[in-house]
Motif scaffolding. Structure first.
Motif, PDB file in Angstrom:
ATOM      1  N   VAL A 178       0.829  -1.202   0.000  1.00  0.00           N
ATOM      2  CA  VAL A 178       0.000   0.000   0.000  1.00  0.00           C
ATOM      3  C   VAL A 178       0.865   1.254   0.000  1.00  0.00           C
ATOM      4  CG1 VAL A 178      -1.688   1.305   1.342  1.00  0.00           C
ATOM      5  CG2 VAL A 178      -1.964  -1.161   1.069  1.00  0.00           C
ATOM      6  N   GLN A 179       1.911   1.274   0.826  1.00  0.00           N
ATOM      7  CA  GLN A 179       2.816   2.418   0.862  1.00  0.00           C
ATOM      8  C   GLN A 179       3.504   2.616  -0.484  1.00  0.00           C
ATOM      9  OE1 GLN A 179       5.460   1.589   4.123  1.00  0.00           O
ATOM     10  NE2 GLN A 179       3.992   2.240   5.679  1.00  0.00           N
ATOM     11  N   LEU A 180       3.898   1.504  -1.124  1.00  0.00           N
ATOM     12  CA  LEU A 180       4.553   1.619  -2.426  1.00  0.00           C
ATOM     13  C   LEU A 180       3.589   2.159  -3.480  1.00  0.00           C
ATOM     14  CD1 LEU A 180       7.058   1.101  -4.151  1.00  0.00           C
ATOM     15  CD2 LEU A 180       6.269  -1.258  -4.475  1.00  0.00           C
ATOM     16  N   ALA A 181       2.342   1.702  -3.448  1.00  0.00           N
ATOM     17  CA  ALA A 181       1.360   2.219  -4.410  1.00  0.00           C
ATOM     18  C   ALA A 181       1.099   3.699  -4.188  1.00  0.00           C
ATOM     19  CB  ALA A 181       0.062   1.416  -4.288  1.00  0.00           C
ATOM     20  N   ILE A 182       1.012   4.122  -2.927  1.00  0.00           N
ATOM     21  CA  ILE A 182       0.800   5.540  -2.630  1.00  0.00           C
ATOM     22  C   ILE A 182       2.002   6.358  -3.080  1.00  0.00           C
ATOM     23  CG2 ILE A 182       0.540   7.208  -0.752  1.00  0.00           C
ATOM     24  CD1 ILE A 182      -1.070   5.105   0.754  1.00  0.00           C
ATOM     25  N   ALA A 183       3.207   5.845  -2.856  1.00  0.00           N
ATOM     26  CA  ALA A 183       4.413   6.575  -3.265  1.00  0.00           C
ATOM     27  C   ALA A 183       4.473   6.727  -4.778  1.00  0.00           C
ATOM     28  CB  ALA A 183       5.658   5.851  -2.751  1.00  0.00           C
ATOM     29  N   ARG A 184       4.105   5.696  -5.509  1.00  0.00           N
ATOM     30  CA  ARG A 184       4.124   5.793  -6.969  1.00  0.00           C
ATOM     31  C   ARG A 184       3.069   6.771  -7.462  1.00  0.00           C
ATOM     32  NH1 ARG A 184       4.773  -0.750  -8.142  1.00  0.00           N
ATOM     33  NH2 ARG A 184       7.055  -0.837  -7.803  1.00  0.00           N
ATOM     34  N   GLN A 217      10.694  17.948  -3.632  1.00  0.00           N
ATOM     35  CA  GLN A 217       9.657  17.028  -3.169  1.00  0.00           C
ATOM     36  C   GLN A 217       9.580  15.800  -4.063  1.00  0.00           C
ATOM     37  OE1 GLN A 217       6.068  19.349  -3.044  1.00  0.00           O
ATOM     38  NE2 GLN A 217       6.660  20.479  -1.194  1.00  0.00           N
ATOM     39  N   ARG A 218       9.712  16.029  -5.370  1.00  0.00           N
ATOM     40  CA  ARG A 218       9.671  14.903  -6.314  1.00  0.00           C
ATOM     41  C   ARG A 218      10.867  13.976  -6.105  1.00  0.00           C
ATOM     42  NH1 ARG A 218      12.345  11.939 -10.392  1.00  0.00           N
ATOM     43  NH2 ARG A 218      10.739  11.090 -11.798  1.00  0.00           N
ATOM     44  N   ALA A 219      12.044  14.516  -5.867  1.00  0.00           N
ATOM     45  CA  ALA A 219      13.243  13.701  -5.649  1.00  0.00           C
ATOM     46  C   ALA A 219      13.154  12.910  -4.336  1.00  0.00           C
ATOM     47  CB  ALA A 219      14.476  14.588  -5.654  1.00  0.00           C
ATOM     48  N   GLN A 220      12.573  13.553  -3.315  1.00  0.00           N
ATOM     49  CA  GLN A 220      12.424  12.844  -2.033  1.00  0.00           C
ATOM     50  C   GLN A 220      11.487  11.652  -2.170  1.00  0.00           C
ATOM     51  OE1 GLN A 220      11.052  15.385   1.114  1.00  0.00           O
ATOM     52  NE2 GLN A 220      11.320  13.814   2.702  1.00  0.00           N
ATOM     53  N   THR A 221      10.374  11.841  -2.875  1.00  0.00           N
ATOM     54  CA  THR A 221       9.441  10.728  -3.082  1.00  0.00           C
ATOM     55  C   THR A 221      10.072   9.635  -3.937  1.00  0.00           C
ATOM     56  OG1 THR A 221       7.580  12.267  -2.914  1.00  0.00           O
ATOM     57  CG2 THR A 221       7.157  10.122  -3.925  1.00  0.00           C
ATOM     58  N   ALA A 222      10.800  10.044  -4.986  1.00  0.00           N
ATOM     59  CA  ALA A 222      11.448   9.054  -5.847  1.00  0.00           C
ATOM     60  C   ALA A 222      12.503   8.254  -5.083  1.00  0.00           C
ATOM     61  CB  ALA A 222      12.074   9.750  -7.055  1.00  0.00           C
ATOM     62  N   ALA A 223      13.183   8.885  -4.140  1.00  0.00           N
ATOM     63  CA  ALA A 223      14.205   8.179  -3.360  1.00  0.00           C
ATOM     64  C   ALA A 223      13.604   7.167  -2.399  1.00  0.00           C
ATOM     65  CB  ALA A 223      15.058   9.186  -2.601  1.00  0.00           C
ATOM     66  N   SER A 224      12.351   7.370  -1.972  1.00  0.00           N
ATOM     67  CA  SER A 224      11.719   6.429  -1.031  1.00  0.00           C
ATOM     68  C   SER A 224      11.203   5.172  -1.712  1.00  0.00           C
ATOM     69  CB  SER A 224      10.573   7.121  -0.288  1.00  0.00           C
ATOM     70  OG  SER A 224       9.522   7.462  -1.181  1.00  0.00           O
ATOM     71  N   PRO A 226      12.652   3.016  -4.057  1.00  0.00           N
ATOM     72  CA  PRO A 226      13.541   1.837  -4.026  1.00  0.00           C
ATOM     73  C   PRO A 226      13.616   1.176  -2.653  1.00  0.00           C
ATOM     74  CG  PRO A 226      14.567   3.614  -5.259  1.00  0.00           C
ATOM     75  CD  PRO A 226      13.356   4.194  -4.606  1.00  0.00           C
ATOM     76  N   ALA A 227      13.585   1.972  -1.588  1.00  0.00           N
ATOM     77  CA  ALA A 227      13.627   1.387  -0.249  1.00  0.00           C
ATOM     78  C   ALA A 227      12.366   0.568   0.030  1.00  0.00           C
ATOM     79  CB  ALA A 227      13.789   2.481   0.794  1.00  0.00           C
ATOM     80  N   LEU A 228      11.203   1.105  -0.396  1.00  0.00           N
ATOM     81  CA  LEU A 228       9.967   0.350  -0.222  1.00  0.00           C
ATOM     82  C   LEU A 228       9.966  -0.921  -1.065  1.00  0.00           C
ATOM     83  CD1 LEU A 228       7.366   3.281  -0.208  1.00  0.00           C
ATOM     84  CD2 LEU A 228       8.102   1.911   1.746  1.00  0.00           C
ATOM     85  N   GLU A 229      10.473  -0.843  -2.300  1.00  0.00           N
ATOM     86  CA  GLU A 229      10.554  -2.028  -3.148  1.00  0.00           C
ATOM     87  C   GLU A 229      11.490  -3.078  -2.542  1.00  0.00           C
ATOM     88  OE1 GLU A 229       9.773   0.027  -7.530  1.00  0.00           O
ATOM     89  OE2 GLU A 229      11.808  -0.406  -6.848  1.00  0.00           O
ATOM     90  N   ARG A 230      12.597  -2.615  -1.953  1.00  0.00           N
ATOM     91  CA  ARG A 230      13.523  -3.560  -1.311  1.00  0.00           C
ATOM     92  C   ARG A 230      12.858  -4.240  -0.117  1.00  0.00           C
ATOM     93  NH1 ARG A 230      17.497  -0.421   2.002  1.00  0.00           N
ATOM     94  NH2 ARG A 230      15.588  -0.408   3.258  1.00  0.00           N
ATOM     95  N   ASP A 231      12.190  -3.467   0.723  1.00  0.00           N
ATOM     96  CA  ASP A 231      11.535  -4.053   1.899  1.00  0.00           C
ATOM     97  C   ASP A 231      10.421  -5.012   1.486  1.00  0.00           C
ATOM     98  OD1 ASP A 231      13.229  -2.547   3.440  1.00  0.00           O
ATOM     99  OD2 ASP A 231      11.760  -0.952   3.825  1.00  0.00           O
ATOM    100  N   LEU A 232       9.682  -4.658   0.433  1.00  0.00           N
ATOM    101  CA  LEU A 232       8.614  -5.546  -0.031  1.00  0.00           C
ATOM    102  C   LEU A 232       9.193  -6.843  -0.584  1.00  0.00           C
ATOM    103  CD1 LEU A 232       5.650  -6.089  -0.608  1.00  0.00           C
ATOM    104  CD2 LEU A 232       5.895  -4.837  -2.769  1.00  0.00           C
ATOM    105  N   ALA A 233      10.316  -6.735  -1.315  1.00  0.00           N
ATOM    106  CA  ALA A 233      10.955  -7.947  -1.846  1.00  0.00           C
ATOM    107  C   ALA A 233      11.454  -8.843  -0.717  1.00  0.00           C
ATOM    108  CB  ALA A 233      12.103  -7.564  -2.773  1.00  0.00           C
TER     109      ALA A 233
END
Length: 341
Positions: A178-184, A217-224, A226-233
């Motif tokens: 859910v967090q990853l979908a919201i971030a995207r 703001q866009r760069a901060q969201t984009a940086a989060s 990969p971390a969410l994708e790593r944790d989900l994996a």
């Protein structure tokens, strides 16, 4: 004849005295101090059904992963194999109550100048019976039964741990998805905001500061992301390991199903802590292990006492099969051995 009756009397007395030295075979009935059977303050909610607590999350994916973990988890399969081994150990220990009987047979022919060329047939049987005079065999049986109980409780405790990990990790994976979908989605919106800010700057409506803030703001969201994708994996791979499957389908299923995060029920009641503690499989496993070790102490003590054995054999031999059972010889012997040093 009198000698045979005397040995028979000794055997019957020894069998009757087999329970003189025995190990405890029952679990403690309860704690040594009085414990209340319920909470001192009424909670207003009934005790929860802890047997299948994960079903109260109302998440089909959690139910599916738990069922597959109970069926395919390698650690659970290993613990189940130890349970089968312990059950075989009980049967092996009980076999000590019965005589050990072995049979033999053969065909013999002499070779040489003066040898008898006729075939000589032989059959025989040997028996040995240890009389459980001081409870050595009974102690082994009690210890093996306690080992079987401990193996069963160990399997239940491992299932409890695996189920808890699967349910908890699945809920965490749902949260990360859910967090990853919201971030995207947020990143897509911020891309549009950045483009609008650039157009407004070119039109002279805003300064470059607005563009830099939108880009930050866009760069901060984009940086989060990969971390969410790593944790989900990592969470998906952990679930795959627990359910005994290859990684990949779990993450696809979690990301593909737009399901909300499972929410536990509002009111969950529990039994009194003492009752919960008595039903924990790890506590019962410790009790069974203690009982097995206590029984083995009795076995060790019985080895310092005399050991009574009855042995016997039957045999026959002849130069022809037709008269093989014409002459049968046998022997019965009773012996007592004592450990000196």
């Amino acid at each position: 004849m009198q000698t045979g009756r005397r040995w028979l009397t000794i055997a019957l007395l020894a069998g009757g005295l087999g329970g003189c030295v025995s190990a405890p075979t029952e679990y403690p009935s309860g704690p040594g101090i009085p414990v209340p059977e319920q909470w001192s303050v009424e909670s207003g909610s009934s005790p929860a059904a802890t047997a299948s607590y994960w079903t109260r999350l109302n998440d089909p994916l959690v139910d599916s992963y738990v069922a597959r973990a109970l069926e395919n988890n390698r650690d659970i399969a290993q613990s189940a194999a130890r349970l089968v081994q312990a059950r075989a150990g009980v049967r092996a220990a009980r076999a000590g109550y019965f005589p050990q009987v072995t049979g033999s047979g053969g065909v013999q022919r002499d070779v040489g100048d003066l040898a008898d060329e006729r075939l000589q047939y032989s059959l025989g049987a040997d028996a040995q019976w240890e009389i459980d005079l001081f409870g050595r065999i009974g102690g082994n049986v009690a210890a093996s039964r306690a080992d079987l109980a401990a193996a069963g409780y160990g399997l239940a405790d491992l299932q409890r741990l695996i189920v808890g990990q699967v349910a908890q990790t699945t809920v965490s994976a749902r949260t990360l998805a859910v967090q990853l979908a919201i971030a995207r989605e947020t990143l897509t919106i911020q891309d549009d905001n950045l483009q609008i800010a650039r157009w407004r700057r070119e039109a002279g409506l805003v300064s470059s500061l607005d563009v830099e803030q939108a880009a930050a703001q866009r760069a901060q969201t984009a940086a989060s992301i990969p971390a969410l994708e790593r944790d989900l994996a990592q969470a998906a791979n952990s679930i795959s390991t627990l359910i005994g499957e290859a990684p990949g389908p779990v993450r696809t299923a979690i990301e593909g199903e737009a399901k909300p995060i499972p929410v536990p029920p509002d009111a969950v009641g529990f039994d009194a802590p003492a009752a919960v503690l008595r039903h924990r499989p790890d506590v019962r496993q410790a009790e069974a292990t203690l009982l097995a070790d206590t029984a083995r102490i009795g076995v060790a003590r019985a080895q310092m006492l005399p050991l009574v054995n009855l042995t016997g054999n039957l045999g026959t031999a002849s130069f022809g099969i037709g008269n093989l059972f014409d002459v049968i010889t046998g022997r019965l012997f009773a012996g007592i051995s004592q450990l000196i040093f």
